[in-house]
Design a protein around this motif. Structure first.
Motif, PDB file in Angstrom:
ATOM      1  N   UNK A   1     -18.339  -3.290  -1.774  1.00 51.65           N
ATOM      2  CA  UNK A   1     -18.845  -2.489  -2.889  1.00 51.65           C
ATOM      3  C   UNK A   1     -17.895  -2.412  -4.080  1.00 51.65           C
ATOM      4  N   UNK A   2     -16.670  -2.869  -3.934  1.00 48.33           N
ATOM      5  CA  UNK A   2     -15.697  -2.722  -5.006  1.00 48.33           C
ATOM      6  C   UNK A   2     -15.824  -3.785  -6.088  1.00 48.33           C
ATOM      7  N   UNK A   3     -15.439  -3.411  -7.298  1.00 45.82           N
ATOM      8  CA  UNK A   3     -15.407  -4.356  -8.410  1.00 45.82           C
ATOM      9  C   UNK A   3     -14.206  -5.279  -8.266  1.00 45.82           C
ATOM     10  N   UNK A   4     -14.274  -6.491  -8.841  1.00 40.86           N
ATOM     11  CA  UNK A   4     -13.087  -7.356  -8.844  1.00 40.86           C
ATOM     12  C   UNK A   4     -11.917  -6.625  -9.478  1.00 40.86           C
ATOM     13  N   UNK A   5     -10.749  -6.738  -8.870  1.00 40.72           N
ATOM     14  CA  UNK A   5      -9.599  -5.943  -9.314  1.00 40.72           C
ATOM     15  C   UNK A   5      -9.234  -6.220 -10.764  1.00 40.72           C
ATOM     16  N   UNK A   6      -9.234  -7.467 -11.181  1.00 36.99           N
ATOM     17  CA  UNK A   6      -8.771  -7.802 -12.530  1.00 36.99           C
ATOM     18  C   UNK A   6      -9.615  -7.115 -13.601  1.00 36.99           C
ATOM     19  N   UNK A   7     -10.938  -7.177 -13.473  1.00 37.64           N
ATOM     20  CA  UNK A   7     -11.797  -6.563 -14.491  1.00 37.64           C
ATOM     21  C   UNK A   7     -11.697  -5.045 -14.454  1.00 37.64           C
ATOM     22  N   UNK A   8     -11.583  -4.469 -13.263  1.00 32.93           N
ATOM     23  CA  UNK A   8     -11.476  -3.015 -13.163  1.00 32.93           C
ATOM     24  C   UNK A   8     -10.149  -2.518 -13.724  1.00 32.93           C
TER      25      UNK A   8
ATOM     26  N   UNK B   1      -2.539  -8.925 -12.797  1.00 31.75           N
ATOM     27  CA  UNK B   1      -3.823  -9.520 -13.156  1.00 31.75           C
ATOM     28  C   UNK B   1      -3.848 -10.077 -14.573  1.00 31.75           C
ATOM     29  N   UNK B   2      -2.713 -10.073 -15.239  1.00 33.03           N
ATOM     30  CA  UNK B   2      -2.629 -10.710 -16.546  1.00 33.03           C
ATOM     31  C   UNK B   2      -3.365  -9.993 -17.651  1.00 33.03           C
ATOM     32  N   UNK B   3      -3.425  -8.661 -17.578  1.00 38.34           N
ATOM     33  CA  UNK B   3      -4.056  -7.889 -18.642  1.00 38.34           C
ATOM     34  C   UNK B   3      -2.995  -7.033 -19.335  1.00 38.34           C
ATOM     35  N   UNK B   4      -3.276  -6.614 -20.555  1.00 37.07           N
ATOM     36  CA  UNK B   4      -2.310  -5.830 -21.320  1.00 37.07           C
ATOM     37  C   UNK B   4      -2.099  -4.466 -20.665  1.00 37.07           C
TER      38      UNK B   4
END
Length: 237
Positions: free
Chosen positions: A71-78, A115-118
């Motif tokens: 049920x969880x969202x992909x970690x990177x997008x979340x 996850x390579x996000x700011x």
């Protein structure tokens, strides 16, 4: 006008463990409170952390590896959404309430890097501020009170309901309500300008860490080290 008369945004994580460098986010909540204490908006997330959730962590927050994977969202997008929501609140100057901010904000920072996000700091151009941490402030204003300082204990001490402990939304909401009660009971804190309150916590958190480290070295581990940085542990520590 004191910060007590304005809105608050509260942030909380439930995770796979207690190591900010290696553990992962399982659930998160960002909750906005109006000055009258009512909830004006909220966002919650359930993530698939990409690793197995240890049984001891599942026993605390109730999320199993199987449930998170299904049920969880992909970690990177979340993680991107969580970091954006927190940064947006701070960018508007709204105080961010985080119980034990050193842990939650540092773990989110490491997840952003993973996850390579700011990160929040990159989005804001500096360390997250203003942050209000009920754990740090309570220890500062009531240094010698005996007993635990976990969120459930602070809720009991300040007369705040906590109906679903270790649910990220419930914990965020309770932390914000504790902060309001704390500021009302300890008026010098409640009337302090936000930049001054933030800097007070930087100093207080460092002093508390020095004191705890000395105690641990006397009683348990001569090599104990307690992180002094607040609200964010610098990367590479």
């Amino acid at each position: 006008m004191s910060w007590l008369g304005g809105p608050l945004v509260a942030f909380d994580l439930e995770t796979t463990g207690t190591d900010v460098e290696s553990d992962r986010i399982v659930t998160a909540a960002v909750v906005r409170l109006d000055p009258d204490g009512s909830v004006a908006g909220e966002r919650t997330w359930l993530l698939d952390p990409g690793v197995a959730i240890p049984e001891q962590a599942s026993a605390i927050h109730g999320i199993s590896t199987e449930h998170a994977r299904a049920h969880g969202a992909p970690a990177a997008s979340a993680v991107e959404e969580i970091a954006r929501a927190v940064a947006e609140a701070l960018r508007l100057g709204t105080p961010l309430v985080v119980m034990n901010a050193r842990y939650d904000l540092s773990l989110l920072d490491r997840e952003c890097r993973r996850h390579g996000v700011a990160s929040i700091s990159e989005r804001l151009g500096g360390v997250p501020s203003p942050v209000i941490d009920p754990l740090v402030i309570d220890k500062h204003v009531d240094k010698y009170r005996k007993g635990k300082r976990a969120l459930h204990a602070l809720c009991e001490h300040y007369g705040v309901p906590l109906d679903d402990a270790h649910d990220a939304r419930a914990d965020a909401l309770a932390a914000a309500r504790v902060v309001r009660r704390l500021g009302e009971r300890h008026r010098p804190v409640g009337l302090m300008p936000l930049p001054d309150l933030h800097e007070l916590q930087v100093r207080a958190a460092a002093e508390q860490s020095v004191s705890l480290q000395a105690y641990l070295r006397r009683t348990a581990d001569p090599a104990a080290v307690v992180e002094p940085a607040w609200p964010l542990i610098p990367r590479g520590r």
